[in-house]
Design a protein around this motif. Sequence first.
Motif, PDB file in Angstrom:
ATOM      1  N   LEU A  47       0.953  -1.261  -0.015  1.00  0.00           N
ATOM      2  CA  LEU A  47      -0.009   0.029   0.064  1.00  0.00           C
ATOM      3  C   LEU A  47       0.934   1.145   0.043  1.00  0.00           C
ATOM      4  O   LEU A  47       0.108   2.307  -0.174  1.00  0.00           O
ATOM      5  N   PHE A  48       1.977   1.398   0.125  1.00  0.00           N
ATOM      6  CA  PHE A  48       2.954   2.224   0.342  1.00  0.00           C
ATOM      7  C   PHE A  48       3.662   2.374  -1.062  1.00  0.00           C
ATOM      8  O   PHE A  48       4.681   3.357  -1.037  1.00  0.00           O
ATOM      9  N   VAL A  49       3.634   1.561  -2.094  1.00  0.00           N
ATOM     10  CA  VAL A  49       4.419   1.637  -3.131  1.00  0.00           C
ATOM     11  C   VAL A  49       3.287   2.055  -4.376  1.00  0.00           C
ATOM     12  O   VAL A  49       2.199   2.168  -4.203  1.00  0.00           O
ATOM     13  N   LEU A  50       4.200   2.476  -5.472  1.00  0.00           N
ATOM     14  CA  LEU A  50       3.166   2.996  -6.675  1.00  0.00           C
ATOM     15  C   LEU A  50       2.386   1.920  -7.261  1.00  0.00           C
ATOM     16  O   LEU A  50       2.758   0.676  -7.063  1.00  0.00           O
ATOM     17  N   ASP A  51       1.204   2.178  -7.798  1.00  0.00           N
ATOM     18  CA  ASP A  51       0.209   1.183  -8.260  1.00  0.00           C
ATOM     19  C   ASP A  51       0.823   0.344  -9.299  1.00  0.00           C
ATOM     20  O   ASP A  51       0.558  -0.969  -8.932  1.00  0.00           O
ATOM     21  N   ASP A  52       1.740   0.770  -9.889  1.00  0.00           N
ATOM     22  CA  ASP A  52       2.323  -0.285 -11.063  1.00  0.00           C
ATOM     23  C   ASP A  52       3.541  -0.919 -10.530  1.00  0.00           C
ATOM     24  O   ASP A  52       4.310  -1.657 -11.108  1.00  0.00           O
ATOM     25  N   GLN A  53       3.821  -0.756  -9.003  1.00  0.00           N
ATOM     26  CA  GLN A  53       4.919  -1.690  -8.556  1.00  0.00           C
ATOM     27  C   GLN A  53       4.408  -2.596  -7.582  1.00  0.00           C
ATOM     28  O   GLN A  53       5.030  -3.055  -6.802  1.00  0.00           O
TER      29      GLN A  53
ATOM     30  N   PRO B  74      15.050  -1.870  -3.041  1.00  0.00           N
ATOM     31  CA  PRO B  74      14.342  -0.705  -3.137  1.00  0.00           C
ATOM     32  C   PRO B  74      13.377  -0.618  -4.251  1.00  0.00           C
ATOM     33  O   PRO B  74      13.497  -1.131  -5.274  1.00  0.00           O
ATOM     34  N   LEU B  75      12.370   0.425  -4.096  1.00  0.00           N
ATOM     35  CA  LEU B  75      11.639   0.622  -5.340  1.00  0.00           C
ATOM     36  C   LEU B  75      11.493   2.179  -5.295  1.00  0.00           C
ATOM     37  O   LEU B  75      11.608   3.002  -4.395  1.00  0.00           O
ATOM     38  N   SER B  76      11.248   2.621  -6.744  1.00  0.00           N
ATOM     39  CA  SER B  76      11.205   4.045  -6.950  1.00  0.00           C
ATOM     40  C   SER B  76       9.712   4.412  -6.316  1.00  0.00           C
ATOM     41  O   SER B  76       8.560   3.722  -6.703  1.00  0.00           O
ATOM     42  N   ILE B  77       9.528   5.549  -5.740  1.00  0.00           N
ATOM     43  CA  ILE B  77       8.245   6.034  -5.318  1.00  0.00           C
ATOM     44  C   ILE B  77       7.880   7.175  -6.047  1.00  0.00           C
ATOM     45  O   ILE B  77       7.105   8.389  -5.603  1.00  0.00           O
ATOM     46  N   GLY B  78       8.519   7.630  -7.192  1.00  0.00           N
ATOM     47  CA  GLY B  78       8.437   8.815  -7.834  1.00  0.00           C
ATOM     48  C   GLY B  78       9.091   9.977  -7.488  1.00  0.00           C
ATOM     49  O   GLY B  78       9.845   9.813  -6.453  1.00  0.00           O
ATOM     50  N   LEU B  79       9.431  11.117  -8.232  1.00  0.00           N
ATOM     51  CA  LEU B  79      10.139  12.306  -7.626  1.00  0.00           C
ATOM     52  C   LEU B  79      11.499  11.742  -7.426  1.00  0.00           C
ATOM     53  O   LEU B  79      12.058  12.697  -6.494  1.00  0.00           O
ATOM     54  N   GLY B  80      12.285  10.862  -7.892  1.00  0.00           N
ATOM     55  CA  GLY B  80      13.444  10.857  -7.721  1.00  0.00           C
ATOM     56  C   GLY B  80      13.867  10.040  -6.304  1.00  0.00           C
ATOM     57  O   GLY B  80      14.920   9.800  -6.001  1.00  0.00           O
ATOM     58  N   GLN B  81      12.747   9.437  -5.653  1.00  0.00           N
ATOM     59  CA  GLN B  81      12.903   9.173  -4.321  1.00  0.00           C
ATOM     60  C   GLN B  81      12.704   7.481  -4.260  1.00  0.00           C
ATOM     61  O   GLN B  81      11.926   7.003  -5.044  1.00  0.00           O
ATOM     62  N   THR B  82      12.908   6.781  -3.322  1.00  0.00           N
ATOM     63  CA  THR B  82      12.975   5.562  -3.254  1.00  0.00           C
ATOM     64  C   THR B  82      12.230   4.902  -1.600  1.00  0.00           C
ATOM     65  O   THR B  82      12.585   5.693  -0.801  1.00  0.00           O
TER      66      THR B  82
END
Length: 209
Positions: free
Chosen positions: A38-44, A53-61
């Motif tokens: 629930l804390f990651v982006l929909d497509d992840q 680690p995974l990208s959460i957008g805006l260059g952050q992880t």
Amino acid sequence: MTKDFELACNKMVIEQLKARNIKSLVVLDAMLNVPRHLFVLDDQKNEAYNDSPLSIGLGQTISQPYIVAYMTEQLELSCGMKILEVGTGSGYQAAILAYLGCEVYTIELLDELALRSKKIFTALNINNINVKHGDGYSGWPEEAPFDAIIVTAAPEELPEKLIEQLKENGKMIIPVGKIHSTQMLKLITKKDKNITEKDLLPVRFVPMV
Ligand code: SAH
């Protein structure tokens, strides 16, 4: 949690955490119960419990699960402690701290991420996390001192103001090092006003800016 996520989460706890010597039962329990997907982006979402680690957008992880568990375990937290987190990001680390029963104060530089995490906390009915949009280098003086401080972005040097906001006998865990290189994860302890620094392991975090 739906069955697939539940299975993936169980597997993550066994294969990534227990297998690598995470021993704290309360930390393992938190990692088992906080829905990381629930804390990651929909497509992840399908990668949420992967060993990375995974990208959460805006260059952050969002950090790798093992690093979240390891940093949390090192702080030896107990219920009711007051904790400062710098770098809210997805909100996942803060939710783990909240699950342990801590009173969490978390600071995020990027407004969009601060807002996004607040929404998730509300949706999950988590009410022991306070989110502030601002610069973590200043800490949260109105709420200081803290029993523990966790920094999840890497500064080049130890931020003085954060050390000041740590309680006597408090612990701070923080990656320190140059941007775009490997940093050293350090455990800082404050005793009789003296600061002790212990190097734990090499890590890679986004820079604290
Ligand atoms: N703990 C997060 C991972 C954080 S990634 C999680 O569980 O998902 C690091 C975060 O630190 C990013 O969101 C970044 O925007 C934030 N950050 C970087 N510099 C900062 C600063 N000076 N103050 C507050 N947040 C900062």
